[in-house]
Write an enzyme that holds these catalytic residues in place. Structure first.
Site, mmCIF file in Angstrom:
data_model
loop_
_atom_site.group_PDB
_atom_site.id
_atom_site.type_symbol
_atom_site.label_atom_id
_atom_site.label_comp_id
_atom_site.label_asym_id
_atom_site.label_seq_id
_atom_site.Cartn_x
_atom_site.Cartn_y
_atom_site.Cartn_z
ATOM 1 N N TYR A 24 0.862 -1.185 0.000
ATOM 2 C CA TYR A 24 0.000 0.000 0.000
ATOM 3 C C TYR A 24 0.899 1.237 0.000
ATOM 4 O O TYR A 24 1.269 1.753 1.061
ATOM 5 C CB TYR A 24 -0.882 0.036 1.246
ATOM 6 C CG TYR A 24 -2.012 -0.967 1.289
ATOM 7 C CD1 TYR A 24 -2.325 -1.776 0.203
ATOM 8 C CD2 TYR A 24 -2.799 -1.090 2.442
ATOM 9 C CE1 TYR A 24 -3.368 -2.683 0.271
ATOM 10 C CE2 TYR A 24 -3.846 -1.994 2.510
ATOM 11 C CZ TYR A 24 -4.125 -2.790 1.427
ATOM 12 O OH TYR A 24 -5.162 -3.685 1.494
ATOM 13 N N PHE A 30 -13.823 -3.797 0.285
ATOM 14 C CA PHE A 30 -14.619 -3.154 -0.762
ATOM 15 C C PHE A 30 -16.111 -3.340 -0.507
ATOM 16 O O PHE A 30 -16.907 -3.493 -1.429
ATOM 17 C CB PHE A 30 -14.227 -3.704 -2.141
ATOM 18 C CG PHE A 30 -14.329 -2.672 -3.247
ATOM 19 C CD1 PHE A 30 -13.716 -1.440 -3.122
ATOM 20 C CD2 PHE A 30 -15.028 -2.938 -4.404
ATOM 21 C CE1 PHE A 30 -13.810 -0.485 -4.127
ATOM 22 C CE2 PHE A 30 -15.127 -1.994 -5.422
ATOM 23 C CZ PHE A 30 -14.514 -0.764 -5.277
ATOM 24 N N GLY A 71 -17.233 0.513 -1.231
ATOM 25 C CA GLY A 71 -16.639 1.222 -2.358
ATOM 26 C C GLY A 71 -17.310 1.008 -3.701
ATOM 27 O O GLY A 71 -17.294 1.895 -4.556
ATOM 28 N N PRO A 127 -18.938 6.714 -6.276
ATOM 29 C CA PRO A 127 -18.361 7.208 -7.535
ATOM 30 C C PRO A 127 -16.874 7.519 -7.365
ATOM 31 O O PRO A 127 -16.465 8.154 -6.400
ATOM 32 C CB PRO A 127 -19.165 8.488 -7.820
ATOM 33 C CG PRO A 127 -20.451 8.297 -7.085
ATOM 34 C CD PRO A 127 -20.097 7.529 -5.851
#
Length: 315
Positions: free
Chosen positions: A73, A227, A230, A234
């Site tokens: 990351y 996720f 997410g 947008p």
């Protein structure tokens, strides 16, 4: 309008959704994913370092004691592990940091091929060094490159997971997990060493892994979706626009609780079982507080039924 959660006036507390035993670590069910602290690769401007450090410190103030990260990351100017180390050392005794190995990136940011089993020790040591620890609380073997719905790689995880089990015996790792796996791969890993968590993509409209979630529940393993929110935001994904499936139903439930649609999605995820943990990522203090507050949102049986009906359960 329901005022039970009182989500706009009460200081959020990550303990509101309860706790789970992650191996030898007790964590609040609402945690924090560190990926967005560094900004996403497609962001037009770098995320501010001081702001990300402030988010981490605020998270701990709100009771977050489970942070998910990885050495891969990073952006050209930020590293999630470095931010965590800078913001939170000396680490509290109750803080659990989960990381993952398998993928790796070169300095330019490009991903390399999946690490071979003998390369995993180097990745574990890299995370230890970056985080300033002498061991890692939880390490997930992140498997493959294809996600749920894309035909994930079905090959055996035994050799790689076995290599991590050896590092656990050596004291470099306290607990092991797997990520992005199929049910049979989870079953295989459990025959090699104790598995404390599974991190797979999962959310209200991405339910391919209902079977994995159920298998985790049967064996007392934490299911940790990534996720989970997410897909409906947008700009959050490089794979296209926001998923608008069930938007009206989610908005109606949110309005009934004085909550946001993202909070409803997180709350629905937590309602999937007491073994389900949340690790929503953000670089915004306001969004952090909203995410933590979602742990206090109690959906009615009728609301859960409506939300369950948005996407059919996986076969």
């Amino acid at each position: 309008m329901t005022t039970e959660a009182n989500m706009t006036t009460t200081v959020p507390d990550a303990a509101a959704a309860g706790t789970w035993q992650l191996g030898d670590r007790t964590v609040n069910r609402v945690g924090l994913g560190a990926m967005r602290l560094v900004g996403m690769p497609w962001d037009t401007t770098p995320r501010g370092r001081e702001g990300s450090i402030a988010v981490l410190r605020r998270a701990v103030e709100l009771g977050v004691n489970h942070i998910d990260t990885a050495a891969f990351y990073f952006t050209p100017v930020r590293s999630a592990n470095e931010l965590i180390s800078t913001a939170l050392q000396p680490y509290g005794d109750d803080l659990t940091i989960t990381t993952k190995v398998g993928p790796s990136r070169v300095r330019s940011g490009d991903f390399e091929e999946m690490a071979r089993p003998e390369q995993l020790r180097g990745q574990v040591e890299e995370n230890i060094r970056q985080l300033g620890r002498d061991h890692l609380d939880v390490v997930n073997l992140r498997w493959g490159t294809r996600m749920a719905g894309e035909g994930r790689e079905p090959e055996s995880v035994a050799e790689h997971f076995g290599a991590l089990a050896e590092l656990r015996e050596a004291g470099l790792i306290r607990n092991l997990g797997v990520s992005n796996v199929l049910p049979e791969q989870l079953t295989e890993a459990m025959t090699i060493a104790p598995v404390v968590c599974v991190q797979n993509q999962y959310g209200l409209t991405s339910r391919e892994d209902d079977a994995v979630l159920a298998l985790c529940g049967e064996h007392g393993i934490a299911f940790v979706p990534f996720f989970a929110v997410g897909a409906a935001v947008p700009g959050a994904s490089p794979r296209g626009g926001a998923d608008e499936t069930g938007q009206a139903e989610v908005a109606a439930v949110a309005a009934a609780h004085g909550a946001t649609p993202a909070q409803v999605r997180l709350a629905w995820t937590l309602h999937r079982g007491s073994h389900v943990l949340a690790i929503p990522g953000t670089g915004s203090p306001a969004h952090l507080e909203e995410n933590v507050a979602a742990g206090a949102l109690r959906l009615t049986d009728e609301e859960v039924a409506v939300l369950d009906g948005i996407a059919p359960a996986a076969a």
